[in-house]
Design a protein around this motif. Structure first.
Motif, PDB file in Angstrom:
ATOM      1  N   LEU A 249       0.874  -1.162   0.000  1.00  0.00           N
ATOM      2  CA  LEU A 249       0.000   0.000   0.000  1.00  0.00           C
ATOM      3  C   LEU A 249       0.913   1.214   0.000  1.00  0.00           C
ATOM      4  N   CYS A 250       0.887   1.972  -1.089  1.00  0.00           N
ATOM      5  CA  CYS A 250       1.775   3.130  -1.231  1.00  0.00           C
ATOM      6  C   CYS A 250       0.940   4.365  -1.531  1.00  0.00           C
ATOM      7  N   LEU A 251       0.910   5.296  -0.595  1.00  0.00           N
ATOM      8  CA  LEU A 251       0.164   6.538  -0.752  1.00  0.00           C
ATOM      9  C   LEU A 251       1.150   7.696  -0.760  1.00  0.00           C
ATOM     10  N   LYS A 252       1.361   8.279  -1.928  1.00  0.00           N
ATOM     11  CA  LYS A 252       2.313   9.384  -2.016  1.00  0.00           C
ATOM     12  C   LYS A 252       1.725  10.673  -1.444  1.00  0.00           C
ATOM     13  N   ARG A 253       0.476  10.920  -1.704  1.00  0.00           N
ATOM     14  CA  ARG A 253      -0.254  12.035  -1.109  1.00  0.00           C
ATOM     15  C   ARG A 253      -1.658  11.528  -0.838  1.00  0.00           C
ATOM     16  N   SER A 254      -2.210  11.881   0.306  1.00  0.00           N
ATOM     17  CA  SER A 254      -3.470  11.263   0.662  1.00  0.00           C
ATOM     18  C   SER A 254      -4.353  12.202   1.457  1.00  0.00           C
ATOM     19  N   GLY A 255      -5.639  11.910   1.452  1.00  0.00           N
ATOM     20  CA  GLY A 255      -6.581  12.559   2.343  1.00  0.00           C
ATOM     21  C   GLY A 255      -7.363  11.535   3.126  1.00  0.00           C
TER      22      GLY A 255
ATOM     23  N   ASP B 178       3.486  13.979   7.915  1.00  0.00           N
ATOM     24  CA  ASP B 178       2.485  14.805   7.244  1.00  0.00           C
ATOM     25  C   ASP B 178       1.111  14.164   7.147  1.00  0.00           C
ATOM     26  N   LEU B 179       0.951  12.956   7.683  1.00  0.00           N
ATOM     27  CA  LEU B 179      -0.386  12.405   7.864  1.00  0.00           C
ATOM     28  C   LEU B 179      -1.172  13.191   8.909  1.00  0.00           C
ATOM     29  N   LYS B 180      -0.510  14.115   9.583  1.00  0.00           N
ATOM     30  CA  LYS B 180      -1.212  15.062  10.464  1.00  0.00           C
ATOM     31  C   LYS B 180      -2.351  15.738   9.720  1.00  0.00           C
ATOM     32  N   ASN B 181      -2.182  15.915   8.415  1.00  0.00           N
ATOM     33  CA  ASN B 181      -3.195  16.592   7.606  1.00  0.00           C
ATOM     34  C   ASN B 181      -4.442  15.721   7.416  1.00  0.00           C
ATOM     35  N   ASP B 182      -4.297  14.409   7.641  1.00  0.00           N
ATOM     36  CA  ASP B 182      -5.438  13.498   7.559  1.00  0.00           C
ATOM     37  C   ASP B 182      -6.242  13.480   8.851  1.00  0.00           C
ATOM     38  N   VAL B 183      -5.557  13.703   9.966  1.00  0.00           N
ATOM     39  CA  VAL B 183      -6.245  13.602  11.258  1.00  0.00           C
ATOM     40  C   VAL B 183      -6.681  14.957  11.798  1.00  0.00           C
ATOM     41  N   GLU B 184      -6.125  16.042  11.250  1.00  0.00           N
ATOM     42  CA  GLU B 184      -6.505  17.395  11.650  1.00  0.00           C
ATOM     43  C   GLU B 184      -6.622  18.273  10.397  1.00  0.00           C
ATOM     44  N   ALA B 185      -7.259  19.420  10.536  1.00  0.00           N
ATOM     45  CA  ALA B 185      -7.428  20.347   9.406  1.00  0.00           C
ATOM     46  C   ALA B 185      -6.153  21.163   9.242  1.00  0.00           C
ATOM     47  N   LEU B 186      -5.101  20.505   8.738  1.00  0.00           N
ATOM     48  CA  LEU B 186      -3.782  21.114   8.593  1.00  0.00           C
ATOM     49  C   LEU B 186      -3.274  20.919   7.173  1.00  0.00           C
ATOM     50  N   THR B 187      -2.228  21.640   6.821  1.00  0.00           N
ATOM     51  CA  THR B 187      -1.600  21.496   5.504  1.00  0.00           C
ATOM     52  C   THR B 187      -0.087  21.450   5.654  1.00  0.00           C
ATOM     53  N   SER B 188       0.592  21.017   4.584  1.00  0.00           N
ATOM     54  CA  SER B 188       2.060  21.004   4.528  1.00  0.00           C
ATOM     55  C   SER B 188       2.486  21.644   3.219  1.00  0.00           C
TER      56      SER B 188
ATOM     57  N   LYS C 203       9.072  22.723   1.500  1.00  0.00           N
ATOM     58  CA  LYS C 203       9.784  21.973   0.459  1.00  0.00           C
ATOM     59  C   LYS C 203      10.091  20.542   0.889  1.00  0.00           C
ATOM     60  N   ASP C 204      10.004  19.621  -0.064  1.00  0.00           N
ATOM     61  CA  ASP C 204      10.309  18.214   0.201  1.00  0.00           C
ATOM     62  C   ASP C 204      11.141  17.672  -0.959  1.00  0.00           C
ATOM     63  N   VAL C 205      12.426  17.485  -0.720  1.00  0.00           N
ATOM     64  CA  VAL C 205      13.316  16.948  -1.756  1.00  0.00           C
ATOM     65  C   VAL C 205      13.394  15.419  -1.649  1.00  0.00           C
ATOM     66  N   LEU C 206      13.188  14.888  -0.459  1.00  0.00           N
ATOM     67  CA  LEU C 206      13.368  13.451  -0.222  1.00  0.00           C
ATOM     68  C   LEU C 206      12.247  12.608  -0.825  1.00  0.00           C
ATOM     69  N   GLU C 207      11.011  13.090  -0.769  1.00  0.00           N
ATOM     70  CA  GLU C 207       9.862  12.491  -1.454  1.00  0.00           C
ATOM     71  C   GLU C 207       9.542  11.065  -1.017  1.00  0.00           C
ATOM     72  N   PHE C 208       9.622  10.781   0.275  1.00  0.00           N
ATOM     73  CA  PHE C 208       9.089   9.510   0.775  1.00  0.00           C
ATOM     74  C   PHE C 208       7.567   9.524   0.618  1.00  0.00           C
ATOM     75  N   PRO C 209       6.943   8.363   0.395  1.00  0.00           N
ATOM     76  CA  PRO C 209       5.475   8.322   0.420  1.00  0.00           C
ATOM     77  C   PRO C 209       4.955   8.771   1.787  1.00  0.00           C
ATOM     78  N   GLU C 210       3.728   9.292   1.803  1.00  0.00           N
ATOM     79  CA  GLU C 210       3.148   9.688   3.088  1.00  0.00           C
ATOM     80  C   GLU C 210       2.833   8.458   3.939  1.00  0.00           C
ATOM     81  N   LEU C 211       2.487   7.377   3.280  1.00  0.00           N
ATOM     82  CA  LEU C 211       2.250   6.107   3.990  1.00  0.00           C
ATOM     83  C   LEU C 211       2.664   4.961   3.095  1.00  0.00           C
ATOM     84  N   TYR C 212       3.329   3.983   3.667  1.00  0.00           N
ATOM     85  CA  TYR C 212       3.726   2.797   2.900  1.00  0.00           C
ATOM     86  C   TYR C 212       3.736   1.586   3.829  1.00  0.00           C
ATOM     87  N   PHE C 213       3.021   0.529   3.444  1.00  0.00           N
ATOM     88  CA  PHE C 213       3.051  -0.748   4.165  1.00  0.00           C
ATOM     89  C   PHE C 213       3.165  -1.880   3.159  1.00  0.00           C
ATOM     90  N   PHE C 214       3.838  -2.946   3.569  1.00  0.00           N
ATOM     91  CA  PHE C 214       3.999  -4.073   2.659  1.00  0.00           C
ATOM     92  C   PHE C 214       3.986  -5.408   3.393  1.00  0.00           C
TER      93      PHE C 214
END
Length: 440
Positions: A56-62, A86-96, A99-110
């Motif tokens: 499960l790979c979510l690069k950006r999510s709501g 940055d999943l804080k934006n899923d649990v609260e009304a927040l934004t990010s 800058k992000d150069v590293l670009e890890f997915p917001e959530l990843y499970f395997f």
């Protein structure tokens, strides 16, 4: 397949499996306790998960946690992965917006293709649906790494904040505290290097030998690499018990046993560190009320002082009994992001973090861990870590601390450098230019 190993053999085999794993797959999660005896809640000495049968790979999510609930329901087996800050934006009304150069997915499970369980009784179990454990073990024993001598390139570390800019920001955050906006805020700064070529496994091995951290992690998702020497547990579940162990309070180790004892006492008696710690303990207790049975939340230990290779930390332990109708995803969602990396109150602190920090945190101050087939789990706090994007040749680490009314900017800056010491030593860097910065 199960075999018995001595401690010395285990240390060698762990490293051998990791080098083998690097050649088998671009998805690896290696979790190492490093024989840290003070952790009474750890269930394994180490786990190494290799290859992704399902992911499960979510690069950006709501709706990340809803997706994770569905993935967990479909795959009630061993799972490994991470939660981005940055999943804080899923649990609260927040934004990010930073800058992000590293670009890890917001959530990843395997679901891993190969799993190596190093049990605390000295046994090693090899699990795989693809090949027989005996065949896998033979391949590992026969494996010979060809790039052991590969050198890391020369690395020049730059800073997002100059020392003066950092200290000025601390003054601004303290004004928010004086104004009553927040009581405590975790503020971090990034150090980075561009056009860098490294051998991630070799660098992690160096770093792990220096730190010997109880939540050490080598984590790779294709071009993204995490080399983590974390001392902190975010949350774990044993049966129906949830355990959170926030860290607030850091002091260096001494040069002798006598100096160690003095510094330990100094940390334990620090009113400032106690204040930081107890505010986060209260926040954790509040988060756990969302998923724990009424009346079961307790502070099992307050202001415990724990020794690590480079520092002493003040760690408190909060426990509670999970409600019967709640599962591991519910527990993570209710408590994420961890209070030790946000502040109190939590939401306003995260708003201020976004305002004053210059870099998107991503996986830093997120969590990496595992989930067993019966729903037990253990997740760390991603701190004391090197982060690397191989395709962009970008290397980064962040360090920070809790800012409270009593915070002294100079002392906070020095604490950042103390926390950076393991990463810098692993990179072969002895000192940093404390006055310059580069923002791009």
């Amino acid at each position: 397949m199960t075999m018995v190993l001595t401690v010395k053999e285990t240390i060698v085999v762990k490293r051998q499996i990791l080098k083998w794993a690097e050649k088998q797959s671009e998805v690896i999660c290696y979790l190492d306790s490093n024989y840290y005896q003070a952790d009474q809640y750890s269930a394994y000495e180490a786990l190494i998960a290799v290859g992704a049968e399902k992911e499960l790979c979510l690069k950006r999510s709501g709706n990340a946690f809803q997706c994770l609930q569905a993935f967990a329901k479909e795959n009630q087996e061993w799972l490994f992965g991470h939660l981005s800050y940055d999943l804080k934006n899923d649990v609260e009304a927040l934004t990010s917006q930073n800058k992000d150069v590293l670009e890890f997915p917001e959530l990843y499970f395997f679901v891993p293709s190969y799993l190596f369980l190093f049990n605390q009784d000295g046994t090693l179990e090899i699990l795989s649906k693809q090949e027989s454990p005996k065949k896998i073990w033979k391949a590992i024993k026969d494996f010979s790494s060809t790039d052991d001598n590969a050198e890391n390139s020369m690395i020049s570390i730059q800073q997002m904040f100059s020392k003066d800019a950092y200290m000025d920001t601390i003054h601004q955050i303290r004004q928010h505290i004086i104004d009553g906006d927040t009581y405590e805020m975790n503020f971090c700064q990034e150090f980075f290097a561009e056009n860098v070529s490294i051998n991630p496994v070799r660098l992690f091995d160096t770093m792990n030998q220096i730190a010997k951290a109880p939540f050490a992690t080598y984590y790779q998702i294709k071009d993204q690499h995490l080399l983590c020497g974390s001392p902190e547990r975010f949350l774990c579940k044993r049966g129906n018990q949830l355990i959170s162990q926030p860290i607030k309070g850091t002091i260096k180790r001494g040069q002798s046993q006598e100096e160690d004892e003095v510094l330990k006492h100094q940390l334990r008696a620090s009113i400032k560190d106690q204040a930081e710690n107890v505010m986060i303990v209260d926040l954790v207790r509040n988060d756990l009320t969302k998923v724990c049975q009424t009346g079961t939340i307790q502070v099992a230990e307050l202001f415990g002082i724990y020794g690590f290779e480079r520092v002493y930390q003040m760690i408190s332990t909060v426990v509670g009994e999970l409600q019967e109708h709640k599962n591991w995803v519910d527990a993570l969602e209710a408590t994420f992001p961890m209070g030790s990396m946000t502040g109190a109150p939590k939401v306003i602190s995260m708003e201020l973090i976004e305002e004053y920090e210059k870099t998107k945190r991503g996986i830093y101050s997120g969590a990496v861990g595992y989930v067993t087939p019966n729903g037990d789990f253990d997740f760390n706090v991603v701190i004391r870590s090197l982060l690397y994007n191989r395709s962009k040749q970008y290397l980064s680490f962040q360090v920070g601390g809790a800012i409270v009314y009593d915070s002294e900017p100079e002392a906070e800056y020095e604490e950042c450098l103390l926390k950076a010491k393991t990463m810098l030593e692993a990179l072969g860097i002895s000192t940093l230019d404390r006055t310059t910065s580069s923002v791009h």
